[in-house]
Design an enzyme around this catalytic site. Structure first.
Site, PDB file in Angstrom:
ATOM      1  CB  SER A 106      -0.882   0.005   1.262  1.00 51.55           C
ATOM      2  OG  SER A 106      -1.513   1.252   1.448  1.00 51.55           O
ATOM      3  CE1 TYR A 143      -3.982  -1.950   5.333  1.00 55.25           C
ATOM      4  CE2 TYR A 143      -3.207   0.209   4.619  1.00 55.25           C
ATOM      5  CZ  TYR A 143      -3.577  -1.085   4.324  1.00 55.25           C
ATOM      6  OH  TYR A 143      -3.540  -1.530   3.027  1.00 55.25           O
TER       7      TYR A 143
END
Length: 145
Positions: A109, A122
């Site tokens: 990501s 995250y």
């Protein structure tokens, strides 16, 4: 090609999209990246445990203020997003190194490069993935992986 899912009972959409390739050039198998036994069972079901390309895209998200997240939820996220990848690589890398070939593709990501507000844990999991991969590539390239 083998597609894996933690819960194959939810494979309906994938099976439908696969159409006639299902059972011919595509198989769907159970694999939970948080369970070493599940990983081994899946790999053991493949002839010779021969994996040419591993694409790792298992992951879960978490958003919100840090103080609203439980430590258990944070640990679970790290277990899936980071340690799940580590478990998979740990199982396939020795054979790839022995064969002196293979590819490991990791879906990460942008938050592994830059944190974003309310995505602390995250982002931390994805930073861990990026650091792991950057370190691993140094040794893997010596084995043409």
């Amino acid at each position: 090609v083998i597609a894996t899912m933690r819960n194959v009972g939810r494979s309906g959409a994938l099976a439908a999209a696969a159409g006639p390739t299902l059972g011919r050039t595509l198989e769907i198998k159970q694999l939970d990246v948080c369970d070493e036994g599940s990983i081994r069972a899946c790999l053991d079901s493949i002839p010779g445990r021969h994996i040419d390309v591993l694409v790792s895209n298992a992951g879960v998200g978490m958003a919100g203020p840090l103080e609203c997240q439980s430590l258990a939820a944070m640990q679970s996220l790290m277990d899936t997003n980071f340690f799940g990848l580590v478990r998979l690589v740990k199982e396939v890398l020795p054979d790839m190194k022995r064969r002196r070939g293979g590819h490991i593709v990791v879906i990460s990501s942008i938050m592994g490069l830059q944190g974003i507000v309310f995505n602390d844990i995250y982002a931390a999991s994805k930073f861990a993935v990026e650091g792991f991969c950057e370190s691993l590539v140094v040794q893997a390239l010596r084995f043409n992986v």
